[in-house]
Design a protein around this motif. Structure first.
Motif, PDB file in Angstrom:
ATOM      1  N   THR A  54     -15.788   9.477 -28.871  1.00 33.07           N
ATOM      2  CA  THR A  54     -16.174   8.291 -27.901  1.00 33.07           C
ATOM      3  C   THR A  54     -17.321   7.831 -28.538  1.00 33.07           C
ATOM      4  O   THR A  54     -18.167   8.570 -29.426  1.00 33.07           O
ATOM      5  CB  THR A  54     -16.921  10.061 -27.106  1.00 33.07           C
ATOM      6  OG1 THR A  54     -15.689  10.274 -26.088  1.00 33.07           O
ATOM      7  CG2 THR A  54     -17.238   8.869 -25.441  1.00 33.07           C
ATOM      8  N   ASP A  55     -17.388   6.724 -28.235  1.00 31.10           N
ATOM      9  CA  ASP A  55     -18.930   6.191 -28.550  1.00 31.10           C
ATOM     10  C   ASP A  55     -19.918   6.162 -27.537  1.00 31.10           C
ATOM     11  O   ASP A  55     -20.085   6.290 -26.513  1.00 31.10           O
ATOM     12  CB  ASP A  55     -18.485   4.783 -28.886  1.00 31.10           C
ATOM     13  CG  ASP A  55     -17.512   3.909 -28.905  1.00 31.10           C
ATOM     14  OD1 ASP A  55     -17.429   4.256 -30.399  1.00 31.10           O
ATOM     15  OD2 ASP A  55     -17.047   2.745 -29.446  1.00 31.10           O
TER      16      ASP A  55
ATOM     17  N   ARG B 106     -15.715   8.912 -37.441  1.00 34.79           N
ATOM     18  CA  ARG B 106     -14.769   8.136 -36.966  1.00 34.79           C
ATOM     19  C   ARG B 106     -13.998   8.590 -38.066  1.00 34.79           C
ATOM     20  O   ARG B 106     -14.467   7.640 -38.931  1.00 34.79           O
ATOM     21  CB  ARG B 106     -14.132   6.909 -36.556  1.00 34.79           C
ATOM     22  CG  ARG B 106     -13.105   6.490 -36.079  1.00 34.79           C
ATOM     23  CD  ARG B 106     -13.187   5.009 -35.283  1.00 34.79           C
ATOM     24  NE  ARG B 106     -14.605   5.025 -34.753  1.00 34.79           N
ATOM     25  CZ  ARG B 106     -13.743   5.057 -33.160  1.00 34.79           C
ATOM     26  NH1 ARG B 106     -13.098   5.853 -33.087  1.00 34.79           N
ATOM     27  NH2 ARG B 106     -14.943   4.258 -32.189  1.00 34.79           N
TER      28      ARG B 106
ATOM     29  N   ARG C  89     -11.379   2.644 -30.721  1.00 35.29           N
ATOM     30  CA  ARG C  89     -10.889   2.822 -29.242  1.00 35.29           C
ATOM     31  C   ARG C  89     -10.949   1.243 -28.555  1.00 35.29           C
ATOM     32  O   ARG C  89     -12.187   0.995 -27.545  1.00 35.29           O
ATOM     33  CB  ARG C  89     -11.608   4.317 -29.163  1.00 35.29           C
ATOM     34  CG  ARG C  89     -11.019   4.583 -27.648  1.00 35.29           C
ATOM     35  CD  ARG C  89     -11.637   5.350 -27.546  1.00 35.29           C
ATOM     36  NE  ARG C  89     -10.851   6.849 -26.660  1.00 35.29           N
ATOM     37  CZ  ARG C  89     -11.643   7.268 -25.396  1.00 35.29           C
ATOM     38  NH1 ARG C  89     -12.984   8.040 -26.274  1.00 35.29           N
ATOM     39  NH2 ARG C  89     -11.400   8.070 -24.272  1.00 35.29           N
TER      40      ARG C  89
ATOM     41  N   LYS D  25      -9.335   2.370 -36.129  1.00 36.13           N
ATOM     42  CA  LYS D  25      -8.859   2.264 -35.245  1.00 36.13           C
ATOM     43  C   LYS D  25      -9.855   1.978 -34.344  1.00 36.13           C
ATOM     44  O   LYS D  25     -10.427   2.403 -33.895  1.00 36.13           O
ATOM     45  CB  LYS D  25      -8.188   2.528 -34.631  1.00 36.13           C
ATOM     46  CG  LYS D  25      -6.052   2.743 -34.873  1.00 36.13           C
ATOM     47  CD  LYS D  25      -4.392   3.139 -34.087  1.00 36.13           C
ATOM     48  CE  LYS D  25      -5.026   4.863 -33.267  1.00 36.13           C
ATOM     49  NZ  LYS D  25      -4.643   4.587 -32.780  1.00 36.13           N
TER      50      LYS D  25
ATOM     51  N   ASP E  15     -10.208   7.242 -38.486  1.00 36.34           N
ATOM     52  CA  ASP E  15      -9.607   6.428 -38.421  1.00 36.34           C
ATOM     53  C   ASP E  15      -9.777   4.868 -38.241  1.00 36.34           C
ATOM     54  O   ASP E  15     -11.250   4.531 -37.445  1.00 36.34           O
ATOM     55  CB  ASP E  15      -7.761   6.387 -37.555  1.00 36.34           C
ATOM     56  CG  ASP E  15      -8.439   6.606 -36.357  1.00 36.34           C
ATOM     57  OD1 ASP E  15      -7.541   6.837 -35.647  1.00 36.34           O
ATOM     58  OD2 ASP E  15      -9.625   6.495 -35.942  1.00 36.34           O
TER      59      ASP E  15
ATOM     60  N   THR F 156     -13.327  13.310 -36.821  1.00 39.00           N
ATOM     61  CA  THR F 156     -12.797  13.466 -35.608  1.00 39.00           C
ATOM     62  C   THR F 156     -12.210  12.459 -35.657  1.00 39.00           C
ATOM     63  O   THR F 156     -12.804  11.332 -36.179  1.00 39.00           O
ATOM     64  CB  THR F 156     -13.193  13.087 -34.560  1.00 39.00           C
ATOM     65  OG1 THR F 156     -14.506  12.420 -33.938  1.00 39.00           O
ATOM     66  CG2 THR F 156     -14.140  14.724 -34.023  1.00 39.00           C
ATOM     67  N   HIS F 157     -11.026  12.114 -35.028  1.00 42.46           N
ATOM     68  CA  HIS F 157      -9.649  11.069 -34.031  1.00 42.46           C
ATOM     69  C   HIS F 157     -10.046  10.041 -33.406  1.00 42.46           C
ATOM     70  O   HIS F 157      -9.872   9.229 -32.980  1.00 42.46           O
ATOM     71  CB  HIS F 157      -8.397  11.639 -34.798  1.00 42.46           C
ATOM     72  CG  HIS F 157      -7.823  11.820 -35.925  1.00 42.46           C
ATOM     73  ND1 HIS F 157      -7.440  11.235 -37.136  1.00 42.46           N
ATOM     74  CD2 HIS F 157      -7.254  12.719 -36.562  1.00 42.46           C
ATOM     75  CE1 HIS F 157      -7.490  11.924 -38.225  1.00 42.46           C
ATOM     76  NE2 HIS F 157      -7.608  12.856 -37.580  1.00 42.46           N
ATOM     77  N   ASN F 158     -10.577  11.081 -32.835  1.00 44.00           N
ATOM     78  CA  ASN F 158     -10.684  10.207 -31.141  1.00 44.00           C
ATOM     79  C   ASN F 158     -12.461  10.676 -30.843  1.00 44.00           C
ATOM     80  O   ASN F 158     -12.585  10.978 -29.398  1.00 44.00           O
ATOM     81  CB  ASN F 158      -9.678  10.630 -30.284  1.00 44.00           C
ATOM     82  CG  ASN F 158      -9.260  10.288 -29.229  1.00 44.00           C
ATOM     83  OD1 ASN F 158      -9.962   9.324 -28.836  1.00 44.00           O
ATOM     84  ND2 ASN F 158      -8.918  10.645 -27.744  1.00 44.00           N
TER      85      ASN F 158
END
Length: 144
Positions: A54-55, A137, A143, A141, A139, A50-52
Motif C-alpha cells: 500500500t502506498d 515493492r 497499483r 507495476k 514488481d 512485497t508484491h502488493n
C-alpha cells in the motif's frame, strides 16, 4: 613574433579549452557524492520486498515519525539510536502536538520478529493510532 601554432597571418584559433569544464564537473561530482547520503531519512535498512504494498506517501514528509529496526537489534528514531525503553517516551513527545498520530516502522528483512513486535508494542503504548510498516515493492507495476 607572436604566439606560434596558428596558421597564417591574422587567423583566429577556435580550439575549446576543456580543462576548466572538467574541473567544474569533478567538483560537482564530489558535491553530489557527499550530499546524496545525507538526503536519506533514517537509518539504512534492507526492507522486506512485497508484491502488493500500500502506498504511504505520508512517510516521505519531513515531519513523519520513522523508526528503524536493524538486523542486529538496534533501534533508531530518525537518525538517533536509542533503547527500546526510551522509544515510547520520545515518540509520545514527538506526537504530542500532531493530529495524525501515525508512526512508520522500517525494519530490516533479517531483523528478529520479536524486535519488530516489541517496537510496535511500545509505540502503541505511547498512544499511537496507526502504525505503518514500510516495505519495498518487488514488481514494477503501479497499483491503480
Amino acid at each position: 613574433m607572436g604566439m606560434g601554432g596558428g596558421g597564417g597571418r591574422g587567423e583566429v584559433t577556435s580550439d575549446i579549452n576543456v580543462t576548466p569544464m572538467a574541473d567544474v564537473m569533478l567538483v560537482l561530482l564530489i558535491i553530489f557524492m557527499v550530499v546524496t547520503p545525507m538526503l536519506q531519512k533514517g537509518t539504512t535498512v534492507e526492507l522486506v520486498g512485497t508484491h502488493n504494498p500500500t502506498d504511504m506517501p505520508a512517510a516521505d514528509h519531513d515531519d513523519a515519525v520513522l523508526i528503524a529496526v536493524t538486523r542486529d537489534g538496534k533501534f533508531y528514531l530518525g537518525q538517533d539510536k536509542m533503547s527500546i525503553e526510551e522509544l515510547s517516551a520520545k515518540v509520545n513527545d514527538m506526537l504530542a502536538a500532531k493530529l495524525d498520530k501515525t508512526v512508520f516502522v522500517r525494519s530490516d528483512a533479517r531483523a528478529k520478529y520479536a524486535d519488530v513486535v516489541s517496537v510496535i508494542d511500545n509505540i502503541r503504548n505511547a498512544g499511537v493510532d496507526k502504525v505503518g510498516l514500510l516495505t519495498e515493492r518487488l514488481d514494477e507495476k503501479v497499483r491503480q
